[in-house]
Write an enzyme that holds these catalytic residues in place. Structure first.
Site, PDB file in Angstrom:
ATOM      1  N   SER A 103       0.853  -1.172  -0.132  1.00 52.28           N
ATOM      2  CA  SER A 103       0.058   0.351   0.042  1.00 52.28           C
ATOM      3  C   SER A 103       0.802   1.248  -0.098  1.00 52.28           C
ATOM      4  CB  SER A 103      -0.831  -0.019   1.138  1.00 52.28           C
ATOM      5  OG  SER A 103      -2.021  -0.739   1.032  1.00 52.28           O
ATOM      6  N   LYS A 106       0.059   3.628  -2.845  1.00 49.73           N
ATOM      7  CA  LYS A 106      -0.967   4.840  -2.737  1.00 49.73           C
ATOM      8  C   LYS A 106      -0.425   6.309  -2.650  1.00 49.73           C
ATOM      9  CE  LYS A 106      -4.778   2.161  -0.566  1.00 49.73           C
ATOM     10  NZ  LYS A 106      -3.910   0.565  -0.129  1.00 49.73           N
ATOM     11  N   SER A 158      -5.846   3.703   4.559  1.00 50.54           N
ATOM     12  CA  SER A 158      -5.292   2.945   3.330  1.00 50.54           C
ATOM     13  C   SER A 158      -6.423   2.061   2.530  1.00 50.54           C
ATOM     14  CB  SER A 158      -4.247   1.710   3.898  1.00 50.54           C
ATOM     15  OG  SER A 158      -3.328   1.594   3.047  1.00 50.54           O
ATOM     16  N   LYS A 268       3.161   6.280   4.989  1.00 51.47           N
ATOM     17  CA  LYS A 268       2.207   5.424   4.510  1.00 51.47           C
ATOM     18  C   LYS A 268       2.654   4.075   4.747  1.00 51.47           C
ATOM     19  CE  LYS A 268      -1.125   4.108   2.485  1.00 51.47           C
ATOM     20  NZ  LYS A 268      -1.240   3.063   3.537  1.00 51.47           N
TER      21      LYS A 268
END
Length: 479
Positions: A103, A106, A158, A268
């Site tokens: 993720s 992203k 997320s 992130k």
């Protein structure tokens, strides 16, 4: 007699007012000339080297020379740590190996959305977006939601559904958005990166992969964007009710952001299972700025790996101490205070980090005092900021604090006159008033003495004239 007293009272009032105005003007002039200015902070001025921004923290983390140079042993299979201040890679481990980003993908999706969509644009969630599995912000088909809320859904919780909805909003379809992702990655120099979806929901390293070195380029770009950086550093966010959902509370996935001492201001995370995790993080503490990329890590060790790398960076990257903890950095004006000006001290040590080979003459400083400091003031209150620049770029800020208590001043303090100045001014006015009264009394006495002398002279002249007339009469009688 009453008229004279009234006159003296009026004179006294006029003198007091004049004295206060004079003291106010004098105080203002002194303050202007004492006001701190921007200064060149070349190394000859302060010049100590340190491994971290805070003097106190430097002492706490002080280790033997061998320990400070030792590379930390981390669990992550691939890692890279970049220092924005110096422009150098200070740590790397298998940085060119292909890894599954999960993720952290992203970050690129959010960046492209910010670059191509207005924050207030409304997006209608498609069935494909609402049907995404894994981590979600629980979007529903047909839901009307803003780009801003989707960005928070993408970076804070997320949400794979939020990332997919943004992709469709930017390019019309997820497939076309993926093409944009790969084109962007290639354009910024990613030579061994390929994305197959906008969310990172893939465990297939043949289709969705990157390297730590490549993803650093993406993270640099993403974290340089203020909107992405702010959202990626948000702990909690509330999405207002939409046409399909009630109000939603979003909370970030890593404790690193909520833990102030970590220095992580944006991040992130990526997660597939407990043994397959990743993270891209921005560290900013005491003027030191780092970007950290970890892939092939575990859920249990990811946070410890990040902290180990930041501590390693703090120990090994040398900085220039520009202002010391407790050093006087200027003067601040206090409104309505018993004192109208006090010294401001640096709450912590301030450090500047220079690119390799750069001259310390690039460092400049500026003490910026608050203009709304009002009494009473307590020792330790923040009264300003000490700003440190390298090549005119702000790289560090240190709070400036009051070095003493200041009570509310007397009435003249509302005119910018301190109690001390008022007392001195009052004493001066009193002396001048006494001198003025003495001179007046003396003049009155002199005038009275002159009048008495004049009357005496007139009397003596009259008596002399009478005497002469009497003598003339006597002489006339004789003859």
């Amino acid at each position: 007699m009453g008229g004279k007293r009234d006159l003296l009272k009026k004179i006294l009032v006029v003198l007091i007012i004049a004295g206060m105005v004079f003291a106010s003007l004098a105080t203002a002039v002194i303050y202007v000339y004492a006001e701190p200015e921007s200064s060149e902070a070349s190394a000859s001025g302060s010049g100590e080297e340190t491994g971290s921004g805070s003097d106190t923290e430097a002492e706490e983390e002080k280790t033997d020379e061998d320990d400070s140079a030792a590379r930390p042993e981390i669990i992550a299979g691939s890692a890279i740590v970049y220092c924005e201040n110096t422009g150098e890679i200070i740590y790397s481990k298998n940085e060119d190996s292909r890894m599954k980003p999960y993720s952290i993908t992203k970050l690129l999706t959010a960046l492209l959305a910010v670059q191509n969509l207005p924050m207030d644009q409304m997006v209608t969630v498609s069935a494909a977006a609402a049907g995404q599995g894994g981590s979600r912000m629980e979007l529903k088909e047909g839901e009307q939601i803003s780009v801003k809320d989707l960005l928070y859904g993408t970076l804070v919780v997320s949400g794979n559904d939020a990332a997919y909805a943004l992709a469709e909003a930017v390019s019309g379809s997820a497939a076309d958005f993926v093409k944009l992702m790969n084109k962007t990655a290639a354009n910024i120099g990613c030579e061994d990166t390929h994305f197959s979806n906008p969310s990172g929901l893939s465990n297939d390293i043949k289709k969705h992969y990157t390297t730590a070195d490549d993803f650093l380029k993406i993270a640099k770009l993403a974290f340089s964007d203020e909107t992405v950086r702010t959202i990626a550093g948000t702990e909690k966010y509330t999405v207002k009710a939409t046409n399909k959902s009630e109000e939603r509370k979003l909370e970030e996935h890593t404790e690193l952001i909520s833990k102030a001492s970590s220095g992580i201001v944006a991040a992130k995370t990526g997660f597939w299972d407990e043994a397959n995790c990743s993270i891209a993080a921005l560290y900013d503490k005491d003027g030191l700025r780092l970007i950290i990329i970890l892939m092939g890590d575990t859920m249990d060790e990811r946070t410890d790996d990040v902290l180990a790398l930041t501590k390693y960076a703090e120990r090994t990257i040398q900085g220039i101490t520009v202002v010391k903890n407790g050093e006087v950095a200027g003067n601040v004006r206090v409104h309505h205070g018993a004192k109208t000006k006090i010294e401001a001290f640096a709450a912590l040590g301030g450090v500047a980090y220079l690119p390799a080979g750069a001259s310390e003459s690039l460092i400049t400083t500026e003490a910026v005092m608050k203009d709304d400091v009002e009494a009473p003031v307590e020792k330790g209150d923040v009264v300003g900021t000490y700003r440190i620049y390298v090549a005119d770029e702000l790289v560090n800020e240190v709070d400036l604090i009051a070095g003493e208590d200041v009570k509310t001043g007397w009435l003249p303090s509302y005119l910018g006159i301190s109690n001390t100045t008022t007392a001195i001014g009052g004493a001066v006015i009193g002396v001048l008033l006494i001198l003025f009264i003495w001179i007046k009394v003396h003049n009155v006495r002199v005038r009275r003495a002159k009048k008495r002398l004049h009357r005496q002279m007139v009397m003596e002249m009259a008596m002399e004239e009478l005497r002469r007339e009497q003598e003339k009469k006597e002489r006339g009688w004789r003859y």
